[in-house]
Design a protein around this motif. Structure first.
Motif, PDB file in Angstrom:
ATOM      1  N   ASP A   1     -13.551   4.105   3.350  1.00  4.65           N
ATOM      2  CA  ASP A   1     -12.972   5.348   2.856  1.00  4.65           C
ATOM      3  C   ASP A   1     -11.920   5.797   3.862  1.00  4.65           C
ATOM      4  OD1 ASP A   1     -12.392   8.031   2.228  1.00  4.65           O
ATOM      5  OD2 ASP A   1     -14.361   8.336   1.351  1.00  4.65           O
ATOM      6  N   VAL A   2     -10.648   5.750   3.474  1.00  6.03           N
ATOM      7  CA  VAL A   2      -9.553   6.023   4.405  1.00  6.03           C
ATOM      8  C   VAL A   2      -9.619   7.449   4.942  1.00  6.03           C
ATOM      9  CG1 VAL A   2      -7.040   6.043   4.710  1.00  6.03           C
ATOM     10  CG2 VAL A   2      -8.106   4.321   3.255  1.00  6.03           C
ATOM     11  N   ARG A   3     -10.070   8.384   4.133  1.00 10.54           N
ATOM     12  CA  ARG A   3     -10.119   9.781   4.567  1.00 10.54           C
ATOM     13  C   ARG A   3     -11.319  10.070   5.471  1.00 10.54           C
ATOM     14  NH1 ARG A   3     -10.737  15.412   1.167  1.00 10.54           N
ATOM     15  NH2 ARG A   3      -9.476  16.693   2.577  1.00 10.54           N
ATOM     16  N   SER A   4     -12.525   9.701   5.034  1.00  9.15           N
ATOM     17  CA  SER A   4     -13.733  10.015   5.817  1.00  9.15           C
ATOM     18  C   SER A   4     -14.021   8.968   6.881  1.00  9.15           C
ATOM     19  CB  SER A   4     -14.941  10.126   4.887  1.00  9.15           C
ATOM     20  OG  SER A   4     -15.283   8.860   4.345  1.00  9.15           O
ATOM     21  N   GLU A   5     -13.381   7.788   6.740  1.00  9.25           N
ATOM     22  CA  GLU A   5     -13.557   6.667   7.678  1.00  9.25           C
ATOM     23  C   GLU A   5     -15.004   6.164   7.683  1.00  9.25           C
ATOM     24  OE1 GLU A   5     -11.865   7.718  11.465  1.00  9.25           O
ATOM     25  OE2 GLU A   5      -9.888   8.139  10.602  1.00  9.25           O
ATOM     26  N   LYS A   6     -15.614   6.178   6.503  1.00  9.92           N
ATOM     27  CA  LYS A   6     -16.969   5.655   6.332  1.00  9.92           C
ATOM     28  C   LYS A   6     -16.926   4.302   5.616  1.00  9.92           C
ATOM     29  CE  LYS A   6     -18.893   9.371   8.038  1.00  9.92           C
ATOM     30  NZ  LYS A   6     -19.545   9.330   9.382  1.00  9.92           N
ATOM     31  N   PHE A   7     -17.870   3.424   5.967  1.00  8.48           N
ATOM     32  CA  PHE A   7     -17.952   2.089   5.394  1.00  8.48           C
ATOM     33  C   PHE A   7     -19.105   2.002   4.402  1.00  8.48           C
ATOM     34  CE2 PHE A   7     -15.646   1.419   9.292  1.00  8.48           C
ATOM     35  CZ  PHE A   7     -14.800   0.338   9.049  1.00  8.48           C
ATOM     36  N   ARG A   8     -18.971   1.048   3.474  1.00  5.07           N
ATOM     37  CA  ARG A   8     -20.045   0.755   2.539  1.00  5.07           C
ATOM     38  C   ARG A   8     -19.986  -0.735   2.185  1.00  5.07           C
ATOM     39  NH1 ARG A   8     -23.033   3.797  -0.897  1.00  5.07           N
ATOM     40  NH2 ARG A   8     -21.698   5.616  -0.542  1.00  5.07           N
TER      41      ARG A   8
ATOM     42  N   ASP B   1      -4.754  13.607   1.692  1.00  2.24           N
ATOM     43  CA  ASP B   1      -4.009  14.144   2.836  1.00  2.24           C
ATOM     44  C   ASP B   1      -2.658  13.479   3.021  1.00  2.24           C
ATOM     45  OD1 ASP B   1      -6.099  15.862   3.410  1.00  2.24           O
ATOM     46  OD2 ASP B   1      -7.066  14.450   4.791  1.00  2.24           O
ATOM     47  N   ALA B   2      -2.315  12.521   2.139  1.00  2.00           N
ATOM     48  CA  ALA B   2      -1.032  11.793   2.198  1.00  2.00           C
ATOM     49  C   ALA B   2      -0.839  11.157   3.572  1.00  2.00           C
ATOM     50  CB  ALA B   2       0.129  12.728   1.864  1.00  2.00           C
ATOM     51  N   LYS B   3      -1.847  10.421   4.025  1.00  5.75           N
ATOM     52  CA  LYS B   3      -1.786   9.774   5.336  1.00  5.75           C
ATOM     53  C   LYS B   3      -2.037   8.281   5.205  1.00  5.75           C
ATOM     54  CE  LYS B   3      -3.175  13.661   8.281  1.00  5.75           C
ATOM     55  NZ  LYS B   3      -4.170  14.138   9.277  1.00  5.75           N
ATOM     56  N   TYR B   4      -1.278   7.521   6.006  1.00  8.05           N
ATOM     57  CA  TYR B   4      -1.512   6.090   6.134  1.00  8.05           C
ATOM     58  C   TYR B   4      -2.385   5.847   7.363  1.00  8.05           C
ATOM     59  CZ  TYR B   4       2.507   5.338   3.000  1.00  8.05           C
ATOM     60  OH  TYR B   4       3.380   5.340   1.932  1.00  8.05           O
ATOM     61  N   LYS B   5      -3.328   4.917   7.225  1.00 15.87           N
ATOM     62  CA  LYS B   5      -4.151   4.525   8.360  1.00 15.87           C
ATOM     63  C   LYS B   5      -4.247   3.014   8.403  1.00 15.87           C
ATOM     64  CE  LYS B   5      -7.037   8.710   8.465  1.00 15.87           C
ATOM     65  NZ  LYS B   5      -8.437   9.243   8.426  1.00 15.87           N
ATOM     66  N   VAL B   6      -4.386   2.476   9.620  1.00 18.72           N
ATOM     67  CA  VAL B   6      -4.567   1.048   9.810  1.00 18.72           C
ATOM     68  C   VAL B   6      -5.973   0.811  10.338  1.00 18.72           C
ATOM     69  CG1 VAL B   6      -3.780  -1.027  10.997  1.00 18.72           C
ATOM     70  CG2 VAL B   6      -2.128   0.713  10.292  1.00 18.72           C
ATOM     71  N   LEU B   7      -6.718  -0.049   9.656  1.00 24.08           N
ATOM     72  CA  LEU B   7      -8.055  -0.444  10.090  1.00 24.08           C
ATOM     73  C   LEU B   7      -7.941  -1.798  10.775  1.00 24.08           C
ATOM     74  CD1 LEU B   7     -11.189  -0.260  10.087  1.00 24.08           C
ATOM     75  CD2 LEU B   7     -11.129  -1.344   7.825  1.00 24.08           C
ATOM     76  N   CYS B   8      -8.476  -1.896  11.969  1.00 21.62           N
ATOM     77  CA  CYS B   8      -8.423  -3.128  12.742  1.00 21.62           C
ATOM     78  C   CYS B   8      -9.850  -3.636  12.971  1.00 21.62           C
ATOM     79  CB  CYS B   8      -7.723  -2.886  14.082  1.00 21.62           C
ATOM     80  SG  CYS B   8      -7.605  -4.349  15.124  1.00 21.62           S
ATOM     81  N   ILE B   9     -10.094  -4.894  12.583  1.00 18.74           N
ATOM     82  CA  ILE B   9     -11.408  -5.518  12.742  1.00 18.74           C
ATOM     83  C   ILE B   9     -11.250  -6.820  13.533  1.00 18.74           C
ATOM     84  CG2 ILE B   9     -13.414  -6.527  11.570  1.00 18.74           C
ATOM     85  CD1 ILE B   9     -13.283  -3.615  11.033  1.00 18.74           C
ATOM     86  N   ARG B  10     -12.088  -7.000  14.537  1.00 19.56           N
ATOM     87  CA  ARG B  10     -12.059  -8.251  15.291  1.00 19.56           C
ATOM     88  C   ARG B  10     -12.608  -9.378  14.423  1.00 19.56           C
ATOM     89  NH1 ARG B  10     -15.239  -6.813  18.928  1.00 19.56           N
ATOM     90  NH2 ARG B  10     -17.107  -8.064  18.579  1.00 19.56           N
ATOM     91  N   PHE B  11     -11.903 -10.509  14.369  1.00 16.37           N
ATOM     92  CA  PHE B  11     -12.426 -11.621  13.585  1.00 16.37           C
ATOM     93  C   PHE B  11     -12.860 -12.757  14.517  1.00 16.37           C
ATOM     94  CE2 PHE B  11      -7.816 -12.700  13.506  1.00 16.37           C
ATOM     95  CZ  PHE B  11      -7.858 -14.009  13.960  1.00 16.37           C
TER      96      PHE B  11
ATOM     97  N   VAL C   1       0.857  -1.187   0.000  1.00 16.56           N
ATOM     98  CA  VAL C   1       0.000   0.000   0.000  1.00 16.56           C
ATOM     99  C   VAL C   1       0.891   1.234   0.000  1.00 16.56           C
ATOM    100  CG1 VAL C   1      -1.791   1.284   1.233  1.00 16.56           C
ATOM    101  CG2 VAL C   1      -1.831  -1.223   1.227  1.00 16.56           C
ATOM    102  N   HIS C   2       1.023   1.831  -1.165  1.00 17.44           N
ATOM    103  CA  HIS C   2       1.834   3.048  -1.314  1.00 17.44           C
ATOM    104  C   HIS C   2       3.230   2.838  -0.722  1.00 17.44           C
ATOM    105  CE1 HIS C   2       1.441   7.140  -2.789  1.00 17.44           C
ATOM    106  NE2 HIS C   2       2.205   7.546  -1.797  1.00 17.44           N
ATOM    107  N   GLY C   3       3.792   1.647  -0.940  1.00 21.03           N
ATOM    108  CA  GLY C   3       5.164   1.370  -0.526  1.00 21.03           C
ATOM    109  C   GLY C   3       5.336   0.707   0.819  1.00 21.03           C
ATOM    110  N   LEU C   4       4.260   0.574   1.605  1.00 18.26           N
ATOM    111  CA  LEU C   4       4.336  -0.098   2.905  1.00 18.26           C
ATOM    112  C   LEU C   4       3.555  -1.416   2.844  1.00 18.26           C
ATOM    113  CD1 LEU C   4       3.840   2.815   5.475  1.00 18.26           C
ATOM    114  CD2 LEU C   4       5.948   2.018   4.390  1.00 18.26           C
ATOM    115  N   ILE C   5       3.978  -2.380   3.663  1.00 20.72           N
ATOM    116  CA  ILE C   5       3.382  -3.714   3.624  1.00 20.72           C
ATOM    117  C   ILE C   5       3.099  -4.222   5.033  1.00 20.72           C
ATOM    118  CG2 ILE C   5       3.737  -6.112   2.887  1.00 20.72           C
ATOM    119  CD1 ILE C   5       5.707  -5.016   0.777  1.00 20.72           C
ATOM    120  N   CYS C   6       1.885  -4.734   5.242  1.00 24.01           N
ATOM    121  CA  CYS C   6       1.561  -5.449   6.473  1.00 24.01           C
ATOM    122  C   CYS C   6       2.164  -6.844   6.374  1.00 24.01           C
ATOM    123  CB  CYS C   6       0.049  -5.574   6.660  1.00 24.01           C
ATOM    124  SG  CYS C   6      -0.759  -4.068   7.197  1.00 24.01           S
ATOM    125  N   CYS C   7       2.906  -7.244   7.400  1.00 22.91           N
ATOM    126  CA  CYS C   7       3.579  -8.548   7.343  1.00 22.91           C
ATOM    127  C   CYS C   7       3.014  -9.572   8.310  1.00 22.91           C
ATOM    128  CB  CYS C   7       5.061  -8.385   7.639  1.00 22.91           C
ATOM    129  SG  CYS C   7       5.928  -7.489   6.366  1.00 22.91           S
TER     130      CYS C   7
END
Length: 391
Positions: free
Chosen positions: A244-251, A172-182, A126-132
């Motif tokens: 939506d990473v910026r508005s933090e809204k789900f669809r 806004d050139a920002k990275y965000k991490v979304l965390c969901i309980r599984f 994601v834009h050069g960064l990777i979740c490992c």
């Protein structure tokens, strides 16, 4: 004499300092931004001035804007003990007028230290960064360009397990991490903005109850995270959740089918797409999302299977993605002397095979201490670009 020599040395030092400032700072920044990331890292050691220029948010954003204009890379990776081996090769085929088998191509590679006790499971770039590492209590975010690892802990102690999805907001050139309980049907999650000392995990509502498995298929494109989800653990069809990473809204987005069959989530020309195998499995349909609000998808058919058997290599090849030019990309599930990338050109109905030495050949194995290692189902990260981002 010593005093004279010291005076001459001091004069030369002043001249060097003065000559540095004869160039406007914006010109220095422009020149440095056009260099490869490895060179930029080296030039940070030249002076405090150059270090401040190349670590400024403006410079990093400018560098990444130019990096996006370049062709993406495939990262071929494998781990042994506490060593992580990384090989970078072009994702797109270089020419459309090549023979079936293209001679060996150069490979950029390096190795770095990675926690021995941690499983290495890279996801989307994601834009050069990777979740490992996404399972259990901690998340590792890896920047292959700077070779840095960043560790995050899960937001809620009461959550036994959680999955982490990395996103990027280009506005806004920002990275965000979304965390969901599984493991549970839920309508809440947590979000963390990376790189801000004031930010911490924030709880948010998803507006749509859903269930996710340990490693949901996901991509991030144009400021949206898309991931597979289900109504509950008994649901066999599911749907796509967008964030939506910026508005933090789900669809919630419905699939263009109503029966389960094997598919892959990916991006095509910057849009969300699902590549789905057709029964009995000898062809595929690429479904491209056109309108998320109205759940409108457009189809594109390919007369090739998900798993392609290369007769000359005598190897099964797994599909890993599709290029913006519409070529299906496969890699063999086993790696012996050479590493191959196979492209299917749907316009000409032809396969093209590109060979890469320096990954699994005898010399490379001996150099890296991998003589007896089995290279099977090697983790491969697609659509990677360089980034200088640090936290």
């Amino acid at each position: 004499m010593d005093q004279q020599e010291e005076t001459i040395e001091q004069i030369n030092k002043k001249r060097r300092i003065q000559s540095t400032f004869t160039f406007p700072l914006d010109l220095i920044s422009e020149i440095l931004s056009k260099l490869p990331a490895k060179s930029v890292g080296r030039f940070r050691c030249v002076s405090k001035l150059w270090s401040s220029i190349t670590t400024a948010p403006y410079f990093i954003n400018k560098f990444e804007t130019q990096s996006r204009q370049k062709k993406p890379s495939l990262l071929v990776t494998f781990k042994k003990g506490d060593r992580l081996f990384v090989f970078s090769i072009p994702q797109d085929r270089q020419s459309s007028n090549e023979p079936h088998t293209i001679p060996s191509q150069p490979v950029h590679s390096y190795h770095m230290t990675y926690p021995k006790s941690r499983r290495f499971f890279p996801r989307a770039s994601v834009h050069g960064l990777i979740c490992c590492f996404q399972k259990a209590k901690k998340l590792i975010i890896w920047n292959p360009t700077t070779r840095k690892l960043y560790t995050l802990t899960k937001p809620e102690k009461r959550w036994k397990y959680a999955t982490f999805l990395l996103g990027y907001d280009p506005t806004d050139a920002k990275y965000k991490v979304l965390c969901i309980r599984f493991g549970d049907t839920t309508d809440e999650g947590c979000v963390l903005t990376l790189g801000s000392a004031q930010e911490s995990w924030r709880r948010i509502k998803t507006n749509h109850k859903h269930y996710v498995y340990t490693y949901p298929a996901y991509v991030c494109t144009n400021g949206f995270i898309y991931y597979t989800a289900y109504a509950d653990k008994t649901d066999r069809i599911g749907f796509i959740m967008s964030f939506d990473v910026r508005s933090e809204k789900f669809r919630m987005i419905k699939y263009p089918w109503n029966a389960y069959w094997y598919f892959s989530v990916l991006t095509y020309q910057g849009m969300l797409a699902c590549l789905r195998s057709n029964i009995p499995g000898h062809s595929m349909t690429l479904w491209i999302l056109q309108d998320a609000k109205k759940h409108v998808w457009s189809p594109k058919n390919f007369l090739v299977p998900f798993h392609y058997y290369d007769q000359s290599l005598k190897l099964v090849c797994n599909l890993i993605g599709i290029t913006d030019a519409g070529e299906i990309v496969y890699v063999p599930e086993r790696c012996y002397k050479s590493f191959y990338v196979i492209y299917y050109d749907s316009e000409r109905n032809k396969f093209h095979r590109v060979e890469y030495k320096g990954i699994a050949d005898d010399e490379s194995r001996l150099k890296n201490g991998l003589v007896r290692s089995r290279l099977f189902n090697i983790p491969i990260v697609r659509n990677h670009m360089e980034s200088l981002m640090s936290f």
